[in-house]
Design a protein around this motif. Structure first.
Motif, PDB file in Angstrom:
ATOM      1  N   ARG A   1       0.833  -1.196   0.000  1.00 27.65           N
ATOM      2  CA  ARG A   1       0.000   0.000   0.000  1.00 27.65           C
ATOM      3  C   ARG A   1       0.863   1.239   0.000  1.00 27.65           C
ATOM      4  NH1 ARG A   1      -4.297   0.179   4.560  1.00 27.65           N
ATOM      5  NH2 ARG A   1      -4.619   2.141   3.468  1.00 27.65           N
TER       6      ARG A   1
ATOM      7  N   PRO B   1      -5.372   2.829  -3.348  1.00 23.25           N
ATOM      8  CA  PRO B   1      -6.114   3.205  -2.138  1.00 23.25           C
ATOM      9  C   PRO B   1      -5.738   4.600  -1.671  1.00 23.25           C
ATOM     10  CG  PRO B   1      -4.311   1.733  -1.589  1.00 23.25           C
ATOM     11  CD  PRO B   1      -4.360   1.779  -3.086  1.00 23.25           C
TER      12      PRO B   1
ATOM     13  N   THR C   1      -7.631   2.442  -8.797  1.00 22.78           N
ATOM     14  CA  THR C   1      -7.014   1.194  -8.359  1.00 22.78           C
ATOM     15  C   THR C   1      -5.999   1.402  -7.246  1.00 22.78           C
ATOM     16  OG1 THR C   1      -5.319   1.386 -10.079  1.00 22.78           O
ATOM     17  CG2 THR C   1      -7.317   0.146 -10.634  1.00 22.78           C
TER      18      THR C   1
ATOM     19  N   LEU D   1     -11.884   0.110  -4.579  1.00 22.60           N
ATOM     20  CA  LEU D   1     -10.749  -0.739  -4.942  1.00 22.60           C
ATOM     21  C   LEU D   1     -11.232  -2.032  -5.596  1.00 22.60           C
ATOM     22  CD1 LEU D   1      -8.307  -0.353  -1.906  1.00 22.60           C
ATOM     23  CD2 LEU D   1      -7.979   0.463  -4.244  1.00 22.60           C
TER      24      LEU D   1
ATOM     25  N   TYR E   1      -6.748  11.108  -1.394  1.00 23.08           N
ATOM     26  CA  TYR E   1      -6.209  10.426  -2.559  1.00 23.08           C
ATOM     27  C   TYR E   1      -5.190  11.309  -3.278  1.00 23.08           C
ATOM     28  CZ  TYR E   1     -10.121   7.066  -2.369  1.00 23.08           C
ATOM     29  OH  TYR E   1     -11.010   6.091  -1.990  1.00 23.08           O
TER      30      TYR E   1
ATOM     31  N   ARG F   1     -12.911   0.631   0.090  1.00 26.84           N
ATOM     32  CA  ARG F   1     -12.831  -0.799  -0.227  1.00 26.84           C
ATOM     33  C   ARG F   1     -13.653  -1.139  -1.473  1.00 26.84           C
ATOM     34  NH1 ARG F   1     -10.551  -3.945   3.728  1.00 26.84           N
ATOM     35  NH2 ARG F   1     -10.286  -2.944   5.769  1.00 26.84           N
TER      36      ARG F   1
END
Length: 268
Positions: A39, A190, A188, A176, A219, A173
């Motif tokens: 991540r 997180p 795509t 994603l 983001y 979630r």
């Protein structure tokens, strides 16, 4: 993200930072990625959870971070702290939330072990950009709260907040998951950070407050075309904790869709 402070010190009034135009952060998050995780790195400006520190329950931040120059520090950083536009607590006498000074920011990152590789001359810009993003998050919350404010004629206030960088929100979630199925349509990657803000919504003048939890996902966005600087996108919305918040989320989503279906050209 989310460096707001509850104690009072000498401050200067909030103003639009010079870094605000780019909406970018001078920190290269990819250089801070942990080798043990796929991540993206979370925002490096996070409160330390060390057991020997006393945390403020309003913001999950250490109660005291030094404003003294760090050992080996080469550049003198400002110790002035900026007052936000965000009302704090239940009454006006509690004032506004405050941002940390650049010196406090550096000291906090060093205490957390996140200061390595970050140029000292970038810290001031970091503070300005992070302050700007928090102001943007609050403006988004005010938009959600607008109809309630119009009813009560009382502005909402921020009671407390907490950073949850390792907890994906349900919406993130789902996005994603959809990104795995439709990578050309959905994100795509997180969010690199998440905050939960607890907002006080007036029940009417002198009738108390209702606490409403907001979720903010941070983001990375495409670089600004004009400046080439990195940019951010904030996804701010009320958590689905009660019927009113569920209704607000449905109306927010369904309203524009319905107007598009009805041929409202402004919605395209």
């Amino acid at each position: 993200m989310g460096w707001l402070w509850a104690d009072k010190t000498e401050t200067k009034s909030a103003s639009t930072p010079s870094a605000a135009k780019s909406s970018g952060c001078p920190v290269d998050y990819t250089s801070l990625k942990s080798s043990s995780s796929s991540r993206p790195s979370v925002c490096p400006v996070q409160p330390s959870n060390s057991n020997d520190q006393v945390l403020n329950p309003l913001n999950n931040m250490p109660m005291a971070i030094s404003s003294e120059r760090a050992p080996g520090q080469k550049i003198k950083l400002s110790t002035e702290r900026t007052i936000s536009t965000i009302p704090r607590g239940e009454s006006s006498d509690q004032g506004l939330w405050e941002y940390p000074s650049p010196q406090q920011m550096l000291n906090a990152m060093l205490a957390k072990g996140k200061g390595e590789g970050i140029p000292e001359d970038a810290v001031t810009s970091m503070v300005e950009v992070h302050n700007f993003l928090n102001e943007g998050a609050w403006q988004q919350i005010l938009e959600w709260e607008n109809k309630y404010t119009n009813e009560t004629k009382v502005e909402p206030r921020l009671q407390q907040f907490t950073g949850r960088p390792h907890d994906l929100s349900p919406k993130a979630r789902v996005y994603l998951w959809l990104g795995g199925l439709f990578p050309d349509t959905f994100n795509t990657v997180p969010p690199f950070d998440r905050h939960d803000w607890y907002v006080l919504r007036s029940k009417g003048r002198n009738q108390g407050w209702k606490k409403v939890r907001y979720v903010i996902d941070y983001y990375g966005a495409p670089d600004d075309e004009e400046t080439g600087m990195p940019a951010f996108m904030l996804d701010t919305r009320p958590a689905l904790d009660d019927v009113a918040s569920i209704r607000d989320r449905i109306v927010s989503f369904a309203g524009p869709v319905w107007r598009k279906a009805m041929g409202d050209a402004d919605q395209f």
